[in-house]
Design an enzyme around this catalytic site. Structure first.
Site: not given
Length: 254
Positions: A9, A114
């Site tokens: 990432k 999230d």
């Protein structure tokens, strides 16, 4: 990395920010994500293992979790018919596992930020192996309000993605309330939000800007310091107007 499947990432530079500020922000956010993942793993939650952090390039090397997202699993089950022992009969078990996992996060003062069904993976498609992923918006917080907003985001993700999932999310809430210390207090705060149509945590202010169609002062505004707790589609530190009738959010100039 040693023959292991890895996800990398990377937080890319933002050209509109000063280079020094941009580097500091990206490094800080990546470091926080790695810390939250490590802490979640230490308290016994199934999350991707962190293999390496590259602070210079703002890259995070993590375990690749093979499996099926909860989003895909629920949709597959909805397309079939429930039967004893079949995969469709396990949706309730998955919902309970989600509630318990969130409760453990919150009991240890981790807010995910999230909690969508796309960020929950069943390792190898096994309903008994729930893995929480993508801690990019996570943060440490002991505030009941922050945890209630985490549940609120999770609920809206459920309802917007899975038609008729109210009962399923109720199972998540029940498991959450029973699993962790302080869970009932968080659910009570979430419930206050629901009774006010999801706007009790919003500050009230007149809203006549053209960006929201010149609507009446019945609009609400997410404060700037809470904008990062909304779904990523609303992320970015901006203010958003909430239509009092529809509950939809639109960017507002300030």
């Amino acid at each position: 990395m040693g023959g292991r499947a890895v996800v990398v990432k990377e937080r890319f530079p933002k050209g509109y920010r000063h280079p020094d500020i941009d580097q500091r922000l990206r490094t800080t956010r990546m470091s926080q994500e790695a810390r939250m993942l490590l802490k979640a793993r230490q308290i016994g939650l199934c999350v991707p293992a962190v293999y390496h952090t590259d602070l210079t390039r703002c890259k995070l090397y993590m375990e690749f979790v093979a499996g099926l997202t909860v989003k895909a699993y629920i949709k597959l089950c909805a397309a079939g018919s429930a039967s004893d022992g079949g995969p469709e009969a396990r949706v309730g078990d998955v919902a309970m596992a989600i509630g318990r996992a969130i409760a453990r996060l919150h009991a240890n003062h981790i807010v995910h930020g999230d909690l969508t069904t796309s960020n929950m993976v069943l390792r190898d498609g096994d309903p008994d192996q729930l893995v929480l992923i993508d801690f990019g918006l996570s943060m440490p917080s002991a505030l009941v309000k922050d945890k209630a907003v985490d549940l609120y985001v999770c609920e809206k993700a459920f309802l917007s993605t899975h038609t008729g999932s109210e009962t399923l999310f109720t199972t998540v809430l029940d498991a959450y309330a029973q699993a962790g210390p302080g869970g009932k207090e968080v659910v009570a705060t979430w419930n206050e939000c629901e009774l006010a149509d999801g706007r009790s945590l919003l500050s009230v202010r007149p809203c006549t800007n053209a960006a929201v169609g010149g609507r009446s002062p019945t609009c609400r505004m997410w404060p700037r310091d809470r904008a990062d707790m909304l779904h990523p589609a609303l992320h970015g530190g901006r203010s958003f107007a909430i239509d009092a009738l529809t509950g939809t959010a639109e960017a507002a100039a300030r």
